[in-house]
Design a protein around this motif. Structure first.
Motif, mmCIF file in Angstrom:
data_model
loop_
_atom_site.group_PDB
_atom_site.id
_atom_site.type_symbol
_atom_site.label_atom_id
_atom_site.label_comp_id
_atom_site.label_asym_id
_atom_site.label_seq_id
_atom_site.Cartn_x
_atom_site.Cartn_y
_atom_site.Cartn_z
ATOM 1 N N GLN A 1 0.816 -1.211 0.000
ATOM 2 C CA GLN A 1 0.000 0.000 0.000
ATOM 3 C C GLN A 1 0.854 1.267 0.000
ATOM 4 O O GLN A 1 0.328 2.368 -0.102
ATOM 5 N N THR A 2 2.156 1.097 0.107
ATOM 6 C CA THR A 2 3.069 2.230 0.262
ATOM 7 C C THR A 2 3.520 2.769 -1.097
ATOM 8 O O THR A 2 3.984 1.993 -1.945
ATOM 9 N N PRO A 3 3.413 4.077 -1.343
ATOM 10 C CA PRO A 3 3.980 4.650 -2.575
ATOM 11 C C PRO A 3 5.494 4.412 -2.596
ATOM 12 O O PRO A 3 6.174 4.630 -1.587
ATOM 13 N N VAL A 4 6.012 4.001 -3.735
ATOM 14 C CA VAL A 4 7.430 3.638 -3.786
ATOM 15 C C VAL A 4 8.073 4.110 -5.084
ATOM 16 O O VAL A 4 7.479 3.993 -6.162
ATOM 17 N N VAL A 5 9.280 4.670 -4.956
ATOM 18 C CA VAL A 5 10.107 5.008 -6.112
ATOM 19 C C VAL A 5 11.222 3.966 -6.207
ATOM 20 O O VAL A 5 11.840 3.611 -5.200
ATOM 21 N N ILE A 6 11.464 3.506 -7.425
ATOM 22 C CA ILE A 6 12.527 2.539 -7.693
ATOM 23 C C ILE A 6 13.573 3.210 -8.565
ATOM 24 O O ILE A 6 13.228 3.878 -9.542
ATOM 25 N N MET A 7 14.849 3.066 -8.207
ATOM 26 C CA MET A 7 15.926 3.432 -9.124
ATOM 27 C C MET A 7 16.531 2.149 -9.653
ATOM 28 O O MET A 7 16.966 1.287 -8.888
ATOM 29 N N SER A 8 16.561 2.010 -10.968
ATOM 30 C CA SER A 8 17.139 0.810 -11.585
ATOM 31 C C SER A 8 17.767 1.236 -12.901
ATOM 32 O O SER A 8 17.067 1.620 -13.835
ATOM 33 N N ASN A 9 19.097 1.176 -12.969
ATOM 34 C CA ASN A 9 19.822 1.765 -14.094
ATOM 35 C C ASN A 9 20.224 0.720 -15.130
ATOM 36 O O ASN A 9 20.572 -0.411 -14.788
ATOM 37 N N ASP A 10 20.225 1.120 -16.394
ATOM 38 C CA ASP A 10 20.385 0.154 -17.478
ATOM 39 C C ASP A 10 21.815 -0.323 -17.690
ATOM 40 O O ASP A 10 22.064 -1.176 -18.535
ATOM 41 N N ALA A 11 22.781 0.207 -16.906
ATOM 42 C CA ALA A 11 24.157 -0.308 -16.973
ATOM 43 C C ALA A 11 24.580 -0.868 -15.615
ATOM 44 O O ALA A 11 25.771 -0.919 -15.309
#
Length: 938
Positions: free
Chosen positions: A843-853
Motif C-alpha cells: 500500500q506504500t507509494p514507492v520510487v525505484i531506481m534501476s539503471n540500465d548499466a
C-alpha cells in the motif's frame, strides 16, 4: 534620541540579532562548495606539511605549511604534491581551471586541444616558486632532489573500449600502440638548478638515487639530428649514452636500487609484422650498448615464449636478481579473413574455468598476462621460470633478496566459484635459486596466503579450521599459530551461511621474529617458528570492548622496528568513540590511552626521520580537519575547512537501543536536526543496509548522493533519520529486516516528537531489497524509496553480475542474501524472501531506481517490481539513469536524484506539492528538454 546615538544603538544590537537569526536548511545549491582534505603529506624531517583542500566541484587549493602551522604558500589547483627526500622542495602538478576544462568540453575540443597541466617546484627555505607549462607527467627521485618531467605529447586515440572483442590482434595492437611522436623531457637537479632537455621522448625512468635517467626516443621521420633508441643520462658526469639503437617499442625501464644497472624490454620488428615479441635488454654501463639478456626463442624459455612487454621488471635489492615476465607469443591473426563474412559469437561451455562473461571482462588483462621469471645478469644469465599457466599468481617478499617467492594457484578448482564466491587454493614456495617448488598445503584450502616481509615464512588463515598457520622456509614445518590462544580469530558476528572471515594481520616485527594478528578486540604477538603467543594488548581490548588496530605509519615501512612505539587506532565497541592508545613493541605493559572521544580519527602518517604525526579527526558536526602532533596528546590544527557550515541547520547523532520481538538487543543511530524541538513532531526516514552504527561519529558532508540517503541534508530540512543495525538469521534475510527495522521504528514512535503517521524508508542495493520486502509486510510506512532492488530471488539466482562477469549464485547460497542453499534445495525460502510474490499487499507509494548499466543487480529486477506494481494499480515510479551503473557515477545524475528524493519524501511525509515527474510524469518526447522538477499545476 539623537541620530548619532540611534546609529550606535543599531550597531551594538546588530551582532545580537545576527546571532539569533535562524540557520538555513541545506539546499541542493550548496554541494559544490563543501570541502574535504586530500593528499596530505609530511616531509621526511617532520618540519613541513602539505595538503589539498578540495571542493566537491571546482578548483582545489594546495597548502604548504610548517609543522607549527605557518603558511608558506597556497597554490590554486595544486595537485599530486610530493616532498623531495632532503625535505627542501615540494613538487606538484597544477591542474587547469575547472571552468576552462568545462568550456573546452562544451566546445567539444579534441584531447590535444584540452587545457594542460603545469608543474610547480617550491623551495621551502627561500619561498621561490618555479612553474613549467604543459607537463604530461613528472617523477621525483626517491632519495635525491632530482626531478624529471615530460611535456605534453599528442593524444593517442583510445578506441580499445569500442573494439570488437572477437578480434584479438586488433586489441593486442592497441595495447602495444605508442605514439611515434615523442615529447620534450626535462631532467633537473634541484640542488644545482641545472636542467637538461631531450627531444622526442616517449618513456622515461629516474633511478631511486637520482644519479641517472633512462629514456626512449622516437625520432621523427627524416630527422638528421635525432636518433631513435634507448638512452641513459648520467647527472653527475653529464654523459649521455645510447644503449640501444633503432625504431621500436621500448618499455619497462627499470634501474636497480643503486642506479648502477638498467634493464628494459624492446621490440624492433617491422611495422607490418604479424607477431612482435619482445627481448629483454640489460646494461651495467660497462659497455657502449645494452646486451640482450633474453631473446624470443631462447633455449631457457618454453617453446613459443618470449619476454613480455607487459611484465614489470624489478631488480632485487642487492642487485643480483632481475625479475621479469614471460608469456606465450600471441597467435598471429589471419589477415586474409574478411571480417563481415564470419560469425561473431561467444561460446559458453560447462567445462570452462571461468564463465564467458568473466573471460570477456578480463580479456584485456588476459592478453597482457605474463608469468614471473628470474634471471641473474651477473651470473651468466642463469634463468628460472617461477610461474606458468598452472601456477600464475606469486608474491615477492618485501625483502626481495629472499630465496623464495610465494606462489598460489586455483587451477582446475575455479568452477565452484560460481556458487561459493571464491576458490580453493594450493600454495607453493618457489626457489629463485633453483626453480624448485615446495608445496605448503597438499590439499586445496579456502585460504588467503601471504609471505612474511623477510621471506622466512608463509602464513595463511584456513577458513575451515578457523585458525592461522605458518610454514617455515628453514625447517619446512607448519605451525598452528592460534590454537592455544583460547580466542577466535574469525569474525564473531558472522551471520552469513559461509565460513567467517579472519580479522587479519596487523604487521610483522623485524627479521620475521613475530607476527601481529587481530582477534575481534585485541592484537596477538606470535612467534611464527614456535607458535608461542602473547596478547600484545594484554587483553585490554576484550576486557573493555576496545577494538585495537594498527598500520605501519611511515611510507614504505616494511615492519616494526624493535625499539618502536606503536600507535593503536582504537574504537570502543559499546559507545562507538574513537581514539589512540600507545605501546612500545617490546613492552609487556598494558597499552596507554592517549585520546578517546566522540570523534573519528584517521590512521596517522609519521615523518620518516622524526617523531611527528599527521592525521585527521572529525565528528558528526566537525569536518575532517588536519592535525599534527608529536605525541597525540598535544596537537596543532592545520586546517579549518567548511566555515560556511555555521550558517546552516546541522544535525546531531545519538545511539539508540531497543529489544526486538525475539529478544535481541539492537542498536541504531538517530540523527536529529540541530534545531530539534521536543515539543514538535517530526517526520522520520529510516535508512539501512546491514550495520551502520560504527560510523556514528563520521562527518557526513552534504553531497549529491550516488543513490543512498543524504542524511545531513534530510536532517537539516527537518527530518529525523534512523539507521538501525540489522543482524540476520540464515534463510530469513527479509524477516530479519522486519525484526530489526520495524521494531526500532516502533520503539522510536513511542516518543511524542516522532510523527508516526509520516515515516518513510530508503535503501540502496541490499538496502533496496529490504525496502521492497518491508513494504510487503507492513503498511506503517507512508513512503518508500528502493534503489537497485532485487525482488525475485528465483530469477536473480541464475543471473550474472555483469560488472565482474561472475554468477550470482554464490550470493544467495553463501553470502549477503543468506539463503544457505540452492534454489532446488530450498525453493520455499527463495519464494518467501522474494518481495515479488507478495506485491499485492503493498500500500506504500514507492520510487525505484534501476539503471540500465547496472553491473551488480540485474536492472530488470526493478522493471519486474515496477510493472507488477503498475499491474496491481499501486503508486510506483521507476527512475532509469541511462548508461549508469549500480551506484550513480555522473555528478549531474547524483544531483538530480538528490533533488527527486527530497521532493518525494517532502510530498508524502510533509504534504508538500508534488513535482511534475511525480504527478504527471515526463513523456519520452520531452526527454532532455523537461525534467519535471517544477511543482505540478493541477
Amino acid at each position: 534620541m539623537h541620530k548619532y546615538l540611534l546609529l550606535l544603538a543599531g550597531l551594538a544590537s546588530a551582532p545580537v540579532l545576527a546571532q539569533q537569526a535562524p540557520k538555513k536548511p541545506i539546499d541542493h545549491s550548496v554541494y559544490d562548495q563543501w570541502q574535504s582534505i586530500a593528499r596530505q603529506r609530511i616531509s621526511d624531517n617532520g618540519k613541513y606539511v602539505l595538503y589539498q583542500v578540495r571542493p566537491q566541484q571546482g578548483d582545489a587549493v594546495l597548502y604548504l605549511k610548517t609543522a607549527d602551522n605557518k603558511l608558506l604558500r597556497q597554490v590554486s589547483r595544486g595537485d599530486s604534491a610530493l616532498f623531495t627526500a632532503d625535505s627542501k622542495y615540494a613538487v606538484f602538478a597544477i591542474k587547469p581551471r575547472f571552468q576552462d576544462v568545462r568550456q573546452a568540453r562544451i566546445k567539444k575540443k579534441k584531447p590535444e586541444q584540452m587545457p594542460k597541466d603545469s608543474l610547480g617546484v617550491y623551495a621551502l627555505a627561500t619561498g621561490k616558486l618555479t612553474k613549467y607549462a604543459d607537463v604530461k607527467s613528472f617523477q621525483v627521485a626517491e632519495r635525491a632532489p632530482v626531478l624529471a618531467f615530460l611535456g605534453v605529447k599528442p593524444a593517442v586515440k583510445d578506441s580499445l573500449k569500442k573494439a570488437p572483442v572477437d578480434t584479438i590482434k586488433k586489441i593486442t595492437d592497441r595495447l602495444l600502440e605508442v605514439k611515434k611522436e615523442g615529447a620534450l623531457l626535462t631532467v633537473l637537479s634541484l640542488a644545482t638548478g641545472q636542467p637538461r632537455t631531450f627531444e622526442a621522448v616517449t618513456d622515461y625512468q629516474l633511478s631511486k638515487a637520482g644519479n641517472k635517467v633512462a629514456f626512449a626516443v622516437a625520432a621523427p621521420k627524416g630527422s638528421k639530428t635525432l636518433k631513435s633508441g634507448l638512452f641513459v643520462y648520467d647527472l653527475a658526469s653529464g654523459e649521455l649514452r645510447q644503449l640501444s639503437r633503432g625504431k621500436g617499442v621500448y618499455k619497462n625501464l627499470a634501474f636497480d636500487d643503486a642506479g648502477k644497472q638498467l634493464a628494459f624490454t624492446a621490440e624492433k620488428h617491422p611495422e607490418k609484422a604479424l607477431i612482435k615479441p619482445f627481448s629483454l635488454y640489460y646494461s651495467d654501463f660497462g659497455r657502449d650498448s645494452a646486451r640482450v639478456l633474453l631473446a624470443p626463442g631462447a633455449s631457457v624459455l618454453k617453446p613459443g615464449w618470449s619476454p613480455s612487454g607487459f611484465g614489470k621488471l624489478t631488480f632485487s635489492d642487492n642487485g643480483e636478481k632481475l625479475f621479469l615476465g614471460t608469456a606465450p607469443d600471441p597467435i598471429p591473426q589471419d589477415t586474409t579473413l574478411v571480417d563481415f563474412e564470419h560469425a561473431k559469437l561467444d561460446i559458453w561451455n560447462y567445462k570452462d574455468d571461468y564463465l564467458q562473461p568473466m573471460q570477456l571482462k578480463t580479456l584485456k588483462k588476459d592478453l597482457q598476462r605474463n608469468y614471473l621469471a628470474v634471471i641473474y645478469p651477473k651470473q651468466g644469465n642463469k634463468f628460472f621460470q617461477l610461474e606458468d599457466e598452472y601456477l600464475r599468481d606469486s608474491y615477492l617478499a618485501e625483502n626481495n633478496n629472499a630465496e623464495y617467492v610465494l606462489a598460489v594457484t586455483d587451477t582446475a578448482k575455479r568452477i565452484s566459484m560460481q556458487w561459493e564466491g571464491n576458490t580453493r587454493k594450493q600454495a607453493y614456495l618457489v626457489s629463485t635459486l633453483t626453480g624448485k617448488r615446495l608445496a605448503i598445503n597438499p590439499q586445496a584450502l579456502k585460504s588467503r596466503f601471504q609471505i612474511s616481509p623477510n621471506g622466512g615464512y608463509a602464513v595463511w588463515y584456513d577458513d575451515a579450521a578457523k585458525a592461522w598457520f605458518a610454514y617455515s622456509v628453514a625447517s619446512h614445518q607448519t605451525v598452528n599459530l592460534t590454537q592455544k590462544t583460547g580466542v577466535s580469530f574469525a569474525d564473531e558476528e558472522n551471520d552469513s551461511p559461509t565460513d567467517p572471515e579472519p580479522y587479519g594481520v596487523a604487521a610483522w616485527t623485524k627479521n620475521d621474529e613475530a607476527v601481529l594478528l587481530y582477534d575481534r578486540y585485541d592484537i596477538w604477538k606470535i612467534n611464527p617458528k614456535t607458535g608461542l603467543a602473547t596478547n600484545f594488548t594484554n587483553g585490554l581490548g576484550r576486557q573493555q570492548k576496545l577494538r585495537f588496530r594498527y598500520h605501519l605509519p611511515v611510507e614504505k615501512q616494511k615492519f616494526i622496528e624493535p625499539g618502536e612505539e606503536v600507535l593503536l587506532l582504537t574504537q570502543n565497541d559499546v559507545d562507538k568513540t574513537w581514539g589512540y592508545y600507545r605501546k612500545p613493541v617490546a613492552s609487556t605493559k598494558v597499552p596507554v590511552r592517549l585520546a578517546m572521544a566522540p570523534m573519528t580519527y584517521s590512521n596517522v602518517e609519521q615523518a620518516k626521520h622524526a617523531r611527528r604525526y599527521l592525521y585527521t579527526k572529525s565528528s558528526v558536526s566537525q569536518s575532517a580537519d588536519l592535525y599534527v602532533s608529536t605525541d597525540l596528546l598535544h596537537e596543532t590544527r592545520l586546517s579549518a575547512i567548511n566555515p560556511q557550515q555555521k550558517d546552516y541547520n546541522w544535525l546531531t547523532a545519538e545511539l539508540v537501543h531497543w529489544t526486538t520481538p525475539k529478544g535481541h538487543v539492537a542498536t541504531g543511530v538517530l540523527y536529529k536536526p540541530e534545531n530539534f524541538d521536543p515539543s514538535k513532531k517530526y517526520p522520520m526516514v529510516a535508512y539501512f543496509y546491514e550495520k551502520l552504527s560504527d560510523g556514528i561519529y563520521r562527518y557526513q558532508a552534504p553531497a549529491p548522493t550516488p543513490s543512498r540517503l543524504d542524511i545531513t541534508t534530510f536532517a537539516s530540512n527537518g527530518y529525523l533519520v534512523f539507521t538501525p543495525d540489522i543482524s540476520y538469521t540464515v534463510g530469513e534475510p527479509g524477516p530479519s529486516a522486519v525484526e530489526y527495522v520495524n521494531s526500532g521504528v516502533e520503539e522510536l514512535k513511542k516518543n511524542a516528537w516522532v510523527d508516526g503517521a509520516h515515516i518513510g524508508i530508503q535503501g540502496q542495493s541490499w538496502g533496496g531489497y529490504q525496502v521492497a520486502y518491508l513494504i510487503t509486510q507492513t503498511n506503517m510506512y507512508a513512503a518508500a524509496w528502493a534503489g537497485a532492488p532485487v525482488v525475485n530471488m528465483t530469477s536473480a539466482y541464475g543471473g550474472i553480475r555483469w560488472e565482474s562477469g561472475q554468477s550470482r549464485q554464490f550470493q544467495y547460497e553463501r553470502t549477503q542474501s543468506r539463503i544457505g542453499g540452492t534454489l532446488w534445495e530450498k525453493p520455499e525460502l527463495y519464494i518467501r524472501n522474494s518481495p515479488l510474490f507478495s506485491l499485492p499487499k503493498v500500500q506504500t507509494p514507492v520510487v525505484i531506481m534501476s539503471n540500465d548499466a547496472d553491473g551488480a543487480v540485474p536492472w530488470y529486477q526493478g522493471i519486474e517490481m515496477f510493472t507488477d506494481l503498475r499491474r496491481l494499480g499501486k503508486p510506483v515510479w521507476l527512475l532509469q539513469y541511462n548508461g549508469e551503473a549500480h551506484n550513480l557515477v555522473k555528478r549531474e545524475n547524483r544531483k538530480d536524484i538528490s533533488i527527486r528524493e527530497l521532493q518525494f519524501f517532502d510530498h508524502y511525509l510533509k504534504g508538500a506539492p508534488a513535482p511534475v515527474w511525480l504527478d504527471k510524469g515526463v513523456p519520452a518526447v520531452e526527454k532532455g528538454r523537461n525534467w519535471g522538477l517544477e511543482v505540478s499545476s493541477k
